[in-house]
Design an enzyme around this catalytic site. Structure first.
Site, short mmCIF file in Angstrom:
data_model
loop_
_atom_site.label_atom_id
_atom_site.label_comp_id
_atom_site.label_asym_id
_atom_site.label_seq_id
_atom_site.Cartn_x
_atom_site.Cartn_y
_atom_site.Cartn_z
N MET A 91 0.79 -1.23 0.00
CA MET A 91 0.00 0.00 0.00
C MET A 91 0.83 1.29 0.00
O MET A 91 0.37 2.31 0.48
CB MET A 91 -0.97 0.01 1.19
CG MET A 91 -1.95 -1.17 1.19
SD MET A 91 -2.89 -1.35 -0.34
CE MET A 91 -4.03 0.00 -0.16
N LEU A 94 5.42 3.72 -5.11
CA LEU A 94 6.86 3.63 -5.34
C LEU A 94 7.32 4.78 -6.24
O LEU A 94 6.60 5.19 -7.14
CB LEU A 94 7.20 2.29 -5.99
CG LEU A 94 6.89 1.08 -5.09
CD1 LEU A 94 6.89 -0.21 -5.90
CD2 LEU A 94 7.90 1.00 -3.95
N HIS A 110 -4.32 -5.74 -9.16
CA HIS A 110 -5.30 -4.71 -8.81
C HIS A 110 -6.71 -5.29 -8.97
O HIS A 110 -7.02 -5.91 -9.99
CB HIS A 110 -5.12 -3.48 -9.71
CG HIS A 110 -6.06 -2.38 -9.37
ND1 HIS A 110 -5.85 -1.54 -8.29
CD2 HIS A 110 -7.24 -2.01 -9.93
CE1 HIS A 110 -6.87 -0.69 -8.21
NE2 HIS A 110 -7.71 -0.95 -9.19
N ASP A 142 4.76 0.85 -13.81
CA ASP A 142 5.60 1.98 -14.19
C ASP A 142 5.32 3.13 -13.21
O ASP A 142 4.66 2.91 -12.20
CB ASP A 142 5.41 2.36 -15.67
CG ASP A 142 3.99 2.77 -16.00
OD1 ASP A 142 3.25 3.17 -15.07
OD2 ASP A 142 3.62 2.72 -17.18
#
Ligand code: GRF
Length: 201
Positions: A91, A94, A110, A142
């Site tokens: 959670m 990044l 997801h 990404d």
């Protein structure tokens, strides 16, 4: 050489469990080299320990900057010679520091049919929107949230008497099939990215 997976979790770890089982029964030829949680109390840590997998807690709270947290994650994954990173209910967002360290080697799961319903409440959002189908997406990660090339999707119906919880449970069952299968596809190699399309061999 058997490919080495690194899993990042924050919670109960049912997808982690599904991957552990797929490795255990030979559906997935891989080694789970390391499980990292940013939450010390994540239930998934115990699942990993029960399976004899090395675990590490790296709390995001210990870092002032997101990039420094990401650097710590990268260092641990590199030290365990991880080839493919799998986000499984992780959670934290990044940064490029992490994404660039594992080019085309980070997967996320997801609980909706992306690009519909990105974000942290996908099942509830699909239910509230009145969608008649929803499902699961496994995609390469990404820098954009819930947006990388789609490796695999599976759909489920949204039934008239569903609640967000019953819908989430139906999606979760598909997640547990989809994630090991998507990892297998990616590890098999020979795929390419065209535009934003993941094209298998
Ligand atoms: C799953 O619904 C996954 O799709 C989402 O977070 C949830 C994690 O569940 N990213 P679990 O920890 O794997 O049980």
């Amino acid at each position: 050489m058997t490919p080495r997976l690194g899993l990042l979790i924050s919670g109960r770890g049912s997808n982690l469990q599904a991957i552990i089982e797929a490795v255990g029964d030979g559906r997935l030829e891989a080694t789970i080299a390391l499980v990292i949680s940013n939450q010390a109390e994540a239930g998934g840590l115990e699942r990993a320990r029960n399976a004899g997998i090395e675990t590490l807690v790296i709390s995001h709270l210990a870092y002032e900057r997101r990039e420094d947290f990401d650097r710590a994650l990268v260092e641990a994954l590199r030290a365990h010679r991880v080839d493919l990173v799998c986000l499984a209910g992780f959670m934290r967002r990044l940064t490029a520091v992490f994404i660039d360290a594992f080019p085309r080697a980070i997967l996320n799961i997801h609980p909706s049919l992306l690009p519909a319903f990105p974000g942290a409440h996908a099942q509830r959002d699909a239910w509230r929107h009145g969608a008649k189908v929803s499902g699961v997406t496994v995609h390469l990660v990404d820098v954009n949230l819930d947006a990388g090339p789609i490796v695999l999707q599976a759909s489920v119906p949204v039934l008239p008497d569903d609640t967000p919880e019953t819908l989430a449970a139906r999606i979760l069952e598909e997640e547990h099939r989809a994630y090991p299968e998507a990892i297998r596809l990616v590890l098999a190699g020979g795929w390419r990215i065209e535009g934003r399309r993941f094209v298998p061999r």
